[in-house]
Scaffold this motif. Structure first.
Motif, mmCIF file in Angstrom:
data_model
loop_
_atom_site.group_PDB
_atom_site.id
_atom_site.type_symbol
_atom_site.label_atom_id
_atom_site.label_comp_id
_atom_site.label_asym_id
_atom_site.label_seq_id
_atom_site.Cartn_x
_atom_site.Cartn_y
_atom_site.Cartn_z
ATOM 1 N N LEU A 236 0.552 -0.864 -0.317
ATOM 2 C CA LEU A 236 0.077 0.054 -0.193
ATOM 3 C C LEU A 236 0.893 1.171 0.642
ATOM 4 O O LEU A 236 0.842 2.382 -0.622
ATOM 5 C CB LEU A 236 -0.855 -0.352 1.057
ATOM 6 C CG LEU A 236 -2.045 0.644 0.901
ATOM 7 C CD1 LEU A 236 -2.501 0.347 0.493
ATOM 8 C CD2 LEU A 236 -3.100 0.260 2.959
ATOM 9 N N GLN A 237 1.739 0.796 1.114
ATOM 10 C CA GLN A 237 3.114 2.488 1.091
ATOM 11 C C GLN A 237 3.482 3.154 -0.175
ATOM 12 O O GLN A 237 3.975 3.790 -1.118
ATOM 13 C CB GLN A 237 4.140 2.168 1.849
ATOM 14 C CG GLN A 237 4.765 3.285 2.263
ATOM 15 C CD GLN A 237 3.936 4.599 3.150
ATOM 16 O OE1 GLN A 237 3.234 4.076 4.357
ATOM 17 N NE2 GLN A 237 3.949 5.713 2.596
ATOM 18 N N GLU A 238 4.170 1.598 -0.874
ATOM 19 C CA GLU A 238 5.164 1.831 -1.985
ATOM 20 C C GLU A 238 3.727 2.582 -3.108
ATOM 21 O O GLU A 238 4.477 2.767 -4.333
ATOM 22 C CB GLU A 238 5.116 0.233 -2.360
ATOM 23 C CG GLU A 238 6.363 0.440 -3.663
ATOM 24 C CD GLU A 238 6.876 -1.155 -4.055
ATOM 25 O OE1 GLU A 238 7.720 -1.250 -4.769
ATOM 26 O OE2 GLU A 238 6.877 -2.206 -3.412
ATOM 27 N N VAL A 239 2.467 1.834 -3.549
ATOM 28 C CA VAL A 239 2.329 2.408 -4.468
ATOM 29 C C VAL A 239 1.350 3.317 -4.531
ATOM 30 O O VAL A 239 1.333 4.473 -5.228
ATOM 31 C CB VAL A 239 0.712 0.674 -4.870
ATOM 32 C CG1 VAL A 239 -0.099 1.964 -5.622
ATOM 33 C CG2 VAL A 239 1.267 -0.132 -5.001
ATOM 34 N N THR A 240 1.160 3.711 -3.315
ATOM 35 C CA THR A 240 0.425 5.237 -3.577
ATOM 36 C C THR A 240 1.535 6.559 -3.391
ATOM 37 O O THR A 240 1.390 7.647 -3.935
ATOM 38 C CB THR A 240 -0.094 5.420 -1.738
ATOM 39 O OG1 THR A 240 0.669 5.005 -0.737
ATOM 40 C CG2 THR A 240 -1.492 5.326 -1.677
ATOM 41 N N THR A 241 2.830 5.976 -2.748
ATOM 42 C CA THR A 241 4.156 6.841 -3.206
ATOM 43 C C THR A 241 4.229 7.297 -4.023
ATOM 44 O O THR A 241 4.718 8.299 -5.062
ATOM 45 C CB THR A 241 5.102 6.212 -2.411
ATOM 46 O OG1 THR A 241 5.052 5.675 -0.999
ATOM 47 C CG2 THR A 241 6.618 7.542 -2.808
ATOM 48 N N SER A 242 3.829 6.518 -5.290
ATOM 49 C CA SER A 242 4.647 6.354 -6.670
ATOM 50 C C SER A 242 3.049 6.936 -7.728
ATOM 51 O O SER A 242 3.768 7.568 -8.305
ATOM 52 C CB SER A 242 5.019 5.421 -7.056
ATOM 53 O OG SER A 242 3.428 4.003 -7.554
ATOM 54 N N ILE A 243 2.366 6.764 -7.033
ATOM 55 C CA ILE A 243 0.956 7.546 -7.554
ATOM 56 C C ILE A 243 1.260 8.682 -7.195
ATOM 57 O O ILE A 243 0.572 9.815 -8.112
ATOM 58 C CB ILE A 243 -0.308 6.891 -7.011
ATOM 59 C CG1 ILE A 243 -0.210 5.832 -7.894
ATOM 60 C CG2 ILE A 243 -1.649 7.742 -7.860
ATOM 61 C CD1 ILE A 243 -1.893 4.919 -7.938
#
Lengths: 245, 292
Positions: A236-243
Motif C-alpha cells: 500500500l505504502q509503495e503504490v501510494t507513494t508512486s501514484i
C-alpha cells in the motif's frame, strides 16, 4: 506411531522448529498485470499462486446469477510438478474438487458479496510446490489476491494447520509431519473477531485435546495475520507513494 | 535472431521518493473510527458502532462521510465519464458492452446516432439491422448516460466524437491511473490521437483527417495507415505501458513528456526495464518542474 520421532525430547520438531512456530513466510502482491488481483506466497517450501478476476458479469450459464449477491467461483489446482511424484491431472480429481469447495465456503464467509448483485468473482489458486499445508497456503494467497483486487472483505482470512503429537499441538505442519498419519486440523479464521470461516479435521482426537489444538491453531493464524498485514501495508505504502498526486 | 536475456534481479523499491506521510492508509478489518457521528461510505462497513474498512486503501473524508478508496478496482462509472468498451452481445434494442465494470454496460438503440440525422425515428427495421452497425467484438467509445441501481451503466453515443472505433491500438490499464480531466480526447502534437477512457481502456489512433457527418460514426476508415503514423502509435503504446507499470497517472501532459523522453530510444527498447526506468525518471522530473 512407528518411524521418525516428530517431537524430540528437547521439544524440537523434525525441521528444528518449536511446536508453535510457523515456517518462514514470503509473500508478494500484484504479480500479474492482466488479472484484477494476484498474489504469491511461500510458506516454507509450500508455494502457491492466486489470481482473482472480478467482480464481473456472469459468463456461461446465466441461471447461476443471484439477484442479491455475487457468486464466488473457485478453482484449486496443483501443478503437475508440485509433488514428489508427477501428477497426472492438475485439477478436477476428487481431492482438488473438495479443496475447491472448501475455498469457496471460506471466501463466501469473508467477502461482502451482497455489494455486487448479479456478478461473479473468480478465484484461481495453484500450488506450485506442495510441502504440507496446501489448503492454508491457498487461503492466505487468495486473501492477498482479493485484497489486491480491491474487493471488500470483512477481514483477512488466515488459515493454518495443526497436528497433535505426544500431548503437544504442532502448528503449520510440513509434508513429513502430515504424512506421519496423526490427526490434522485445518482452520481458517477472521483473526480480528476470531470468527471461524472453516474448520476441518481428519482422523480422531480425544475431546479433551481439541481445545488446546484449536487454541494453538488460532494463535498461529493470528501470527500469520501479522505477517500478511505487513505485506499489505508495505504494498500500500509503495503504490501510494508512486501514484503521488 | 538476437535475443534479449536478463537474470532475475531483486525488485527495486521506490524508496528514493519521499514517503507519503499525510495519508491515512488502512487494510481490511481496520477500525477507522468508533465515533458514531460519521456516515458510512464505500469501502467501509459498520460492525457494532465501529466503522471498519473493508478494502486496503486511502481514507477519504468529506465532512461527515468516510470512504476508503482502494488502490485498484474495477471501474466505478459516473454520469459523464468517457469509456472505451467492447460489444459482447447484441440483444433486443440494446447492445451489451464490456467496459471493465462489475457488470456489462448497456447501449440502447435509442441512445445512438443512426445515419440520417438526429430526428430519425427508430423503426423495427433498425432493430433488425443492429448487427450491421455494431457487432460482437467491435470497439466503441461512449459516454455514461446513467447508472442503474445494481451498478450497471447505461451508455450513449449521441455525439459525433463517440461511436465505433476503427484502426488503432487498445491499451488496458487500471482505471485508477486515468486522471480525470475536462477532456479525454486528445490530438497529441506528436501526430496521433488518444482516447483516455475513464474505465482504464486507452485507445490510440491516427489523427482523423475529416469527420463524415452522414455516417453517424458507424463507418470506419480502412485505408492503410502510413508507417510513420504506426511508429508514433506503437511508441505511444509502449510509453503508456511504461507509465502504468510505474503506477504514474495518465493524462495528456504525462504521456507527451514520456513520449519526448523516449524519443531517442528505439520503440522496442522502451519496454526494457532499465530504459523504462530512465524514461520514467525523466518524465517524473519534468512533471515536477512544470508543477513548480
Amino acid at each position: 506411531m512407528a518411524g521418525i520421532e516428530l517431537l524430540s525430547d528437547q521439544g524440537y520438531r523434525v525441521d528444528g522448529r518449536k511446536p508453535n512456530e510457523l515456517r518462514k513466510i514470503q509473500a508478494r502482491m500484484g504479480v500479474f498485470s492482466q488479472a484484477d488481483g494476484s498474489a504469491y506466497i511461500e510458506q516454507g517450501n509450500t508455494k502457491a499462486l492466486a489470481v482473482v478476476y472480478g467482480p464481473h458479469e456472469i459468463r456461461g450459464s446465466r441461471s447461476k446469477s443471484q439477484h442479491d449477491r455475487a457468486i464466488i467461483n473457485c478453482q484449486y489446482s496443483m501443478a503437475t510438478f508440485s509433488t514428489g511424484e508427477r501428477k497426472r491431472r492438475p485439477h478436477g480429481d476428487r481431492k482438488s474438487s473438495e479443496m475447491t469447495l472448501h475455498l469457496k465456503q471460506t471466501f463466501e464467509a469473508a467477502i461482502l458479496t451482497q455489494l455486487y448483485p448479479r456478478s461473479q468473482i473468480d478465484i484461481y489458486v495453484q500450488i506450485l510446490q506442495a510441502d504440507g499445508g496446501n489448503y492454508s497456503a491457498c487461503v492466505n494467497a487468495a486473501t492477498l489476491a482479493v485484497v489486491d483486487a480491491g474487493i471488500p472483505l470483512r477481514d483477512y482470512v488466515c488459515a493454518c494447520s495443526a497436528g497433535f503429537v505426544e500431548d503437544t499441538p504442532l502448528v503449520d505442519l510440513s509434508h513429513l509431519e502430515e504424512s506421519a498419519g496423526g490427526t490434522q486440523l485445518s482452520l481458517a479464521v477472521l483473526p480480528k473477531a476470531e470468527h471461524l470461516a472453516l474448520i476441518e479435521m481428519d482422523s480422531r482426537l480425544h475431546q479433551d485435546h481439541l481445545e488446546s489444538m484449536m487454541d494453538a491453531a488460532t494463535q498461529a493464524c493470528k501470527d500469520l495475520y501479522a505477517v500478511l498485514d505487513r505485506v499489505v501495508r508495505d504494498h500500500l505504502q509503495e503504490v501510494t507513494t508512486s501514484i503521488g498526486e | 535472431m538476437a535475443a534479449d536475456l536478463r537474470l532475475p534481479a531483486p525488485r527495486k523499491r521506490s524508496t528514493d521518493l519521499p514517503k507519503e506521510q499525510g495519508k491515512h492508509l488502512v487494510a481490511p478489518g481496520d477500525v477507522i473510527t468508533t465515533d458514531s457521528g460519521f456516515m458510512r461510505g464505500h469501502g467501509t462497513y459498520m460492525d457494532d458502532e465501529k466503522l471498519v474498512a473493508s478494502v486496503a486503501g486511502v481514507v477519504e473524508r468529506v465532512n461527515k462521510l468516510i470512504c476508503v478508496r482502494p488502490l485498484k478496482t474495477r471501474f466505478n462509472g459516473e454520469v459523464g465519464d468517457v469509456v472505451v468498451g467492447r460489444i459482447t452481445e447484441v440483444q433486443q434494442k440494446r447492445w451489451k458492452v464490456e467496459t471493465n465494470s462489475r457488470l456489462d454496460s448497456v447501449l440502447l438503440l435509442s441512445s445512438v446516432n443512426l445515419p440520417g440525422g438526429e430526428l430519425r425515428r427508430r423503426s423495427s427495421e433498425d432493430e433488425l439491422a443492429m448487427r450491421e452497425y455494431l457487432q460482437e467484438g467491435d470497439l466503441i467509445s461512449a459516454e455514461v448516460q446513467s447508472v442503474f441501481a445494481d451498478g450497471a451503466l447505461s451508455l450513449h453515443t449521441r455525439s459525433l466524437k463517440y461511436g465505433k472505433l476503427g484502426q488503432g491500438v487498445l491499451v488496458q490499464v487500471s482505471p485508477s491511473l486515468i486522471k480525470r480531466r475536462k477532456t479525454h480526447f486528445h490530438n497529441l502534437t506528436c501526430g496521433a490521437s488518444i482516447i483516455l477512457g475513464n474505465n482504464g481502456y486507452v485507445w490510440i489512433y491516427p489523427t482523423p483527417t475529416e469527420q463524415n457527418e452522414e455516417a453517424g460514426g458507424f463507418v470506419t476508415n480502412t485505408e492503410p495507415v502510413p508507417l510513420s503514423d504506426r511508429e508514433v502509435i506503437s511508441r505511444l503504446r509502449n510509453c503508456i505501458l511504461a507509465l502504468s507499470m510505474h503506477k504514474m497517472l495518465l493524462y495528456d501532459t504525462s504521456i507527451l513528456y514520456s513520449y519526448e523522453s523516449a524519443f531517442h530510444h528505439q520503440i522496442k527498447d522502451i519496454l526494457k526495464p532499465e530504459i523504462m526506468e530512465e524514461i520514467i525518471e525523466e518524465t517524473r522530473r519534468r512533471i515536477l518542474e512544470q508543477e513548480g
